[in-house]
Scaffold this active site. Sequence first.
Site, PDB file in Angstrom:
ATOM      1  N   ASP A  74      35.332 -69.631 -16.292  1.00 10.85           N
ATOM      2  CA  ASP A  74      35.141 -69.412 -14.863  1.00 10.85           C
ATOM      3  C   ASP A  74      33.867 -70.080 -14.348  1.00 10.85           C
ATOM      4  O   ASP A  74      33.057 -70.581 -15.129  1.00 10.85           O
ATOM      5  CB  ASP A  74      35.127 -67.907 -14.560  1.00 10.85           C
ATOM      6  CG  ASP A  74      34.173 -67.114 -15.443  1.00 10.85           C
ATOM      7  OD1 ASP A  74      33.364 -67.721 -16.154  1.00 10.85           O
ATOM      8  OD2 ASP A  74      34.255 -65.880 -15.413  1.00 10.85           O
ATOM      9  N   HIS A 145      36.469 -56.406 -16.057  1.00 11.48           N
ATOM     10  CA  HIS A 145      36.994 -57.735 -15.737  1.00 11.48           C
ATOM     11  C   HIS A 145      36.840 -58.675 -16.927  1.00 11.48           C
ATOM     12  O   HIS A 145      35.933 -58.530 -17.744  1.00 11.48           O
ATOM     13  CB  HIS A 145      36.396 -58.318 -14.441  1.00 11.48           C
ATOM     14  CG  HIS A 145      34.989 -58.803 -14.496  1.00 11.48           C
ATOM     15  ND1 HIS A 145      34.106 -58.638 -13.442  1.00 11.48           N
ATOM     16  CD2 HIS A 145      34.298 -59.485 -15.433  1.00 11.48           C
ATOM     17  CE1 HIS A 145      32.950 -59.189 -13.757  1.00 11.48           C
ATOM     18  NE2 HIS A 145      33.030 -59.708 -14.955  1.00 11.48           N
TER      19      HIS A 145
HETATM   20  C1  GLP Z   1      30.455 -62.387 -15.718  1.00 10.69           C
HETATM   21  C2  GLP Z   1      31.447 -63.347 -16.339  1.00 10.69           C
HETATM   22  C3  GLP Z   1      32.287 -62.697 -17.390  1.00 10.69           C
HETATM   23  C4  GLP Z   1      31.415 -61.886 -18.311  1.00 10.69           C
HETATM   24  C5  GLP Z   1      30.752 -60.797 -17.528  1.00 10.69           C
HETATM   25  C6  GLP Z   1      29.913 -59.869 -18.369  1.00 10.69           C
HETATM   26  O1  GLP Z   1      30.869 -61.738 -14.584  1.00 10.69           O
HETATM   27  N1  GLP Z   1      32.307 -63.958 -15.372  1.00 10.69           N
HETATM   28  O2  GLP Z   1      33.013 -63.693 -18.092  1.00 10.69           O
HETATM   29  O3  GLP Z   1      32.163 -61.373 -19.355  1.00 10.69           O
HETATM   30  O4  GLP Z   1      29.937 -61.405 -16.560  1.00 10.69           O
HETATM   31  O5  GLP Z   1      28.584 -60.264 -18.391  1.00 10.69           O
HETATM   32  P1  GLP Z   1      27.507 -59.719 -19.387  1.00 10.69           P
HETATM   33  O6  GLP Z   1      27.874 -60.271 -20.714  1.00 10.69           O
HETATM   34  O7  GLP Z   1      26.210 -60.286 -18.893  1.00 10.69           O
HETATM   35  O8  GLP Z   1      27.566 -58.236 -19.329  1.00 10.69           O
END
Ligand code: GLP
Length: 249
Positions: A74, A145
């Site tokens: 993404d 998500h």
């Molecule tokens: C973002 C990304 C995701 C990711 C999520 C979690 O929103 N688009 O792909 O998994 O953050 O982030 P973190 O690993 O910093 O908790």
Amino acid sequence: MKKDLGNIKIYIMDDYEQMSVQASAIVAEQINGKPDSVIGFATGSTPVGMYKELIKLNKAGKLSFSGIIAFNLDEYFPIKKSNAQSYDYFMKDNLFNHVNIDKSKLNIPDGEATDAQAECIAYEGKIKASGGIDLQILGMGNNGHIGFNEPADAFTNMTNCITLDKSTIEANARFFQSVNEVPIKALTMGIKTIMLARKIVLLVNGEKKAKILKDSLLGNITPKVPASALQLHQNVVAVVDKEAGKYLG
Ligand code: GLP
């Protein structure tokens, strides 16, 4: 500890470092077994430790990225690649600039595209033309998500342009100067795109994701918890730390 739910294997590791080492071993095994693998990469703070381990393996001569094709999950939309918060910048900074990857084989949805819809269709086409994703790396948002597929009334299909949840904008504001600078849209592989990957490795750490992780892997399959779609995939390995895995039994 290893748990086997049939199609989902779960490694519950002692801490973030062990989680990162275990996940890097799975990615390395894939690439060493098939040097021209198509790998789906993820951003967020969760996979950063795994990327450090992959860089170590590359520098030690134990893993070569030279044959792989990369597709990122993404990207914010719109965003300049030069913005340090773009996922384009993140991937170069955390992995691509430090390993022997072929720069012509890196694909990230284009946050600078003028036509988001056309970019999504083109991106999906490139994934298909590559033969499809062999191994998709996933993190998970606080709301379940995956990619930027937010909780919704229906699972998303292919790569698409979505509006970010208020909770995601707030969660990701920590990386920006202020919450107002977080783009409100993103280009993301859809749930179907992700489900077409031949193998998925899901990384989750920290107690604050323990409940949503349990809901995702053991709860009802519902688009309100996008990661729950993974229960329908045939080949998922979840690598989590013991805080995140505390309700997995
Ligand atoms: C973002 C990304 C995701 C990711 C999520 C979690 O929103 N688009 O792909 O998994 O953050 O982030 P973190 O690993 O910093 O908790």
